[in-house]
Design an enzyme around this catalytic site. Structure first.
Site, PDB file in Angstrom:
ATOM      1  N   LYS A 554       7.331  -4.401  -4.212  1.00  0.00           N
ATOM      2  CA  LYS A 554       7.002  -5.594  -4.723  1.00  0.00           C
ATOM      3  C   LYS A 554       8.327  -6.243  -5.004  1.00  0.00           C
ATOM      4  O   LYS A 554       9.395  -5.701  -5.151  1.00  0.00           O
ATOM      5  CB  LYS A 554       6.159  -5.335  -5.780  1.00  0.00           C
ATOM      6  CG  LYS A 554       6.609  -4.534  -6.914  1.00  0.00           C
ATOM      7  CD  LYS A 554       5.563  -4.361  -8.077  1.00  0.00           C
ATOM      8  CE  LYS A 554       4.396  -3.397  -7.872  1.00  0.00           C
ATOM      9  NZ  LYS A 554       3.130  -3.993  -7.926  1.00  0.00           N
ATOM     10  N   LYS A 666      -3.488  -2.986  -1.059  1.00  0.00           N
ATOM     11  CA  LYS A 666      -3.240  -2.494   0.506  1.00  0.00           C
ATOM     12  C   LYS A 666      -2.835  -0.998   0.249  1.00  0.00           C
ATOM     13  O   LYS A 666      -3.234  -0.238   1.164  1.00  0.00           O
ATOM     14  CB  LYS A 666      -1.984  -3.058   0.840  1.00  0.00           C
ATOM     15  CG  LYS A 666      -2.250  -4.859   0.926  1.00  0.00           C
ATOM     16  CD  LYS A 666      -0.986  -5.491   1.260  1.00  0.00           C
ATOM     17  CE  LYS A 666      -1.215  -7.064   0.695  1.00  0.00           C
ATOM     18  NZ  LYS A 666      -0.037  -7.887   0.642  1.00  0.00           N
TER      19      LYS A 666
END
Ligand code: 26V
Length: 822
Positions: A554, A666
């Site tokens: 991220k 995800k």
């Protein structure tokens, strides 16, 4: 003729082959003997594009005839990722294409690997917009995505000596086969100058904007296929070019080079995506970008509306415009300006149409990320819009004073203008006042929107506030990126699951079935091997696919707490060195993510990851048990390889800080277990998969608030927790910095002195949850069961569900299926 049509639309391996050869010659102008891999990719892309265009034209005709309400998604970012593989899937011709390629002696994967990705976004917000385009088309919703065609998307991340170095993204240099330039579809966009009052032919008071500068926005269109239907929507991105006023200047002053220079300046507007998450630099250009794309988009909508109607009455019935964060919220003032100044409407009517057109999504509560613009800058670039905002505000404040006559502080808090030494326009307030709906992006986040940043607005208009929990598209994040998992699901649930992700539940009864578990483990194992190969290629590091893959990918940000993960890694290292190790599970820690170029602490965290990796990976006493790697340049392409390979997904932000997260979804869909806090969508993921299948730790939002309110002293955690103290002391010892004790000082000092994200307070619980995860992994059957249940129960987090909720609860739009046949 009809044979021609087959060449351009046929779906059999034969037709695809013929079309491919044809494109190589007639579009790419190359022949076999000299074709490069890039030529192969371009020919393949044009072959696929032909098949999309047929659907696209049918869709345009269908929508136009039906005169249906259209969703306009206004977003400064679309993080699309590579197009070819996704388009093959949505057309349903993956097997056919692979077969055709094989017949020609070509490996389809090699072609797919050639595609540079359009990285026209920073992270979650931009990727969400891309997932929503996929779902809108799949659900047959008439929709247009409007945005900016950045010449350079998010920078390429290189790692030099453990530090992030930014490199220019060049996604357009070899041509973009997916876009269709529309040189005749251009709108003027103006900036600067002044306004003047005048009286119109009916004797009414009006205002005219006399701008200083005009440029043009030119449309580039990209078709967006639905999956399992024939709907194909439009993504329309605007490119800036200089307008006539530049040429005239040259003509009048004879200053040719000066004028050409000014032209170049105009074209800068769409040059580069701001690598966001970065406060306060180069601000003026960013406001220009926002107004530029919003103005082009609204002019485009007005043009379409006027094809069906004599004036702007009913505009809001034709369009629902979604503001993706506050970046496009200048649209509220621009639509007012169009109605008032260009279409002669009166204020009340214009305001009603405007407020019925827009809806606003909030994506962050971080105070430093809430957009405000200095009034001075705003008025210099957009003098007419500032006047309109002042008028909106004057009327709004009048209303507030009537409603709260004895509460002037509340009125000041709610004003669109922040008072102070520098007066500023509050874009979130403009968006809220100018919209009929406001939503947060996860249940807990939507509650916090109502109780914190927009609290006063929620008290005034409770019914305006909604929650729509984010979702991600299962087409890209399961079907495309995890073909083995796709095979498993399809065998059980049939092919329909990709349009109805709730069908993933058919996996559930097989969670304890030994044969099924074996297949599941083989799938996971293969994905881990693919990632291991990729890691070796990118970094030279060797990792063991048998170890627990513990992954955090991220954007790098202090609130996301990559350094909390590091504290745990250093603790494991320390235990092994001390011989006090109680977690014998071999682990591979994988990190990935970009830091904003100006964000010093985030860049130092990247350096720390590399420094810890260096020490651990080369220590033979440790490296049989622990490995640490950083995958450079985390983007959509890399992500597709990473999510399927994860055993454990790190979602460890300080409670209350991550609005939703979408990576968490995800991972979980691909059978990773989550170690996470009660933040963003983690809360709902945990409820969905079952609390026993999620490694929870950490302070809750209420506890975070209380801890800070009571005067948080991180130093006390350091003093009283032996291992934590030893870990931090190791970071300060120079062990990870070639003897330099100062390198990571800014990080350790921040933790010990302020620790605004409460790493030290959460550290003991985090380490304890990690131990539970490590133990659980040593029971393969138990772990596999939990992994299967995660995948089986996360259908809710499909973007199709999210878009259905937007359609029903916010936009009030209906599906409009397109049929190729008729
Ligand atoms: C912007 C800035 C700019 C100033 C410095 C700090 C800072 C921090 C964050 C941001 C990004 C704000 C908007 C955003 O990207 N939000 C993300 O939206 C995703 C989709 O809804 C959501 O999943 C993420 O949790 C949220 O961070």
């Amino acid at each position: 003729g009809s044979s021609d049509e087959r060449t351009r639309t046929g779906m059999s391996p034969e037709s695809l082959k013929r079309a491919f050869v044809d494109s190589m010659f007639y579009v790419q102008a190359r022949y076999w003997e000299v074709a490069t891999p890039h030529d192969l990719y371009m020919a393949a892309a044009y072959t696929v594009r032909d098949r999309m265009l047929e659907r696209w034209i049918r869709t345009a005709e269908t929508y136009r005839k039906a005169d249906a309400r259209t969703v306009c998604y206004l977003s400064a970012e679309y993080l699309l990722g590579p197009q070819l593989g996704n388009n093959l899937i949505n057309l349903g011709i993956v097997d056919s294409a692979r077969q055709g390629a094989r017949d020609l002696g070509i490996d389809l994967q090699e072609i797919l690997d050639q595609e540079p990705e359009p990285g026209l976004g920073n992270g979650g917000l931009g990727r969400l917009a891309a997932c929503y385009l996929d779902s809108l088309a799949t659900l047959s919703i008439p929709a247009i995505g409007y945005g900016i065609r950045y010449e350079h998307g998010i920078f390429d991340q290189k790692i030099v000596d453990g530090w992030q170095v930014e490199d220019c993204d060049l996604w357009l240099t070899n041509g973009n086969p997916w876009e269709i330039p529309r040189p005749l579809l251009r709108y003027p966009v103006r900036f600067g100058g002044h306004t003047e009052p005048y009286t119109d032919e009916h004797g009414r008071f009006r205002v005219r904007w006399v701008p200083e500068l005009d440029l043009y926005g030119m449309a580039y269109d990209t078709p967006v296929l639905g999956f399992g239907n024939d709907n194909t929507n439009l993504l329309r991105l605007w490119h800036a070019t200089a307008g006539r006023s530049f040429d005239l200047q040259a003509f009048h002053k004879g200053d040719y080079y000066g004028a050409v220079n000014a032209k170049v300046g105009a074209e800068n507007i769409t040059k580069v995506l701001y690598p966001n998450d970065e406060p306060e630099v180069g601000k003026e250009l960013r406001l220009k970008q926002q107004y530029f794309f919003v103005s082009c988009s609204l002019q485009d909508m007005v043009r379409v509306h006027l094809q069906h109607a004599p004036n702007l009455e009913g505009f809001h019935e034709r369009f629902a415009a979604q503001l993706n964060d506050t970046h496009p919220s200048i649209a509220v003032a621009e639509l007012m300006r169009l109605c008032l100044d260009e279409h002669g409407m009166d204020w009340e009517r214009a305001w009603e149409i405007t407020r019925r057109t827009f809806a606003y999504t909030n994506h962050t509560l971080l105070p430093e990320a809430l957009e405000t613009w200095p009034v001075e800058l705003f008025g210099r670039l957009l003098p007419r819009h500032l006047e309109i905002i002042y008028e909106i505000n004057a009327r709004f404040l009048d209303e507030l004073r009537m409603r709260y006559p004895f509460d002037p502080e509340r009125v000041a808090r709610m004003s669109l203008i922040e008072e102070g030494p520098v007066r500023r326009v509050r874009m979130a307030h403009l968006a809220t006042v100018g919209s009929f709906a406001v939503n947060g992006v996860a249940a807990i986040h939507s509650e916090l929107v109502k109780s914190t940043v927009l609290r006063d607005f929620h008290e005034l208009w409770p019914e305006k506030f909604h929650n729509i929990t984010n979702g991600v598209t299962p087409r890209r994040f399961i079907q495309l990126s995890n073909p083995d998992l796709c095979g498993i699901i399809t065998d059980l649930a049939g092919p329909g699951w990709a349009r109805d992700a709730e069908n993933l539940r058919t996996l559930e009864p097989h969670a304890d079935d030994a044969a099924f578990q074996q297949r599941w483990q083989a799938m996971k194992r293969a994905a881990k091997e693919r990632l291991a190969a990729r890691i070796r290629e990118a970094t030279g590091a060797v990792v063991d696919p048998q170890s627990l893959f513990d992954i955090q990918v991220k954007r790098i940000h202090e609130y996301k707490r990559q350094h909390l993960n590091l504290l745990h890694i250093v603790a494991l290292y320390h235990r092994i060195k001390q011989g006090t190790d109680s977690d014998p599970t071999p682990r591979t820690f994988v990190f990935g993510g970009k830091a904003a170029p100006g964000y010093f602490m985030a860049k130092l965290i990247i350096k720390l990851i590399h420094s810890v990796a260096e020490v651990i990976n080369r220590d033979p006493e440790v490296n049989q048990r622990l490995r640490v790697v950083f995958v450079p340049n985390f983007n959509v392409k890399n992500a597709e390889c990473i999510y399927p390979a994860a055993d454990l997904s790190e979602q460890i932000s300080t409670a209350g800080k991550e609005a939703s997260g979408t990576g968490n979804m995800k991972f979980s869909m691909n059978g990773a277990l989550t170690i996470g806090t009660l933040d963003g969508a983690n809360v709902e993921i945990r409820d969905a998969v079952g609390h026993e299948n999620f490694f929870l730790f950490g302070l809750t939002v209420a506890e975070v608030e209380r801890t800070l309110a009571e005067g948080y002293r991180p130093w006390e955690y350091y003093r009283s927790h032996d291992e934590l103290r030893e870990v931090i002391d190791l970071l300060r010892s120079g062990l990870f910095s070639h003897g330099d004790p100062d390198l990571f000082r800014p990080l350790t000092d921040s933790l010990l002195q302020h620790d605004p994200y409460l790493l030290l307070a959460d550290y003991p619980a985090y380490v304890e949850a990690q131990a539970r995860a490590g133990d659980a992994f040593r029971d393969p059957a138990g772990w596999t069961r939990m992994s299967i249940l995660n995948a089986a129960r996360t259908g809710f987090f499909s973007s199709d569900r999210a878009i259905r909720e937007y359609c029903r609860n916010i936009w009030q739009v209906e599906p409009m299926p397109v049929s190729l046949a008729a």
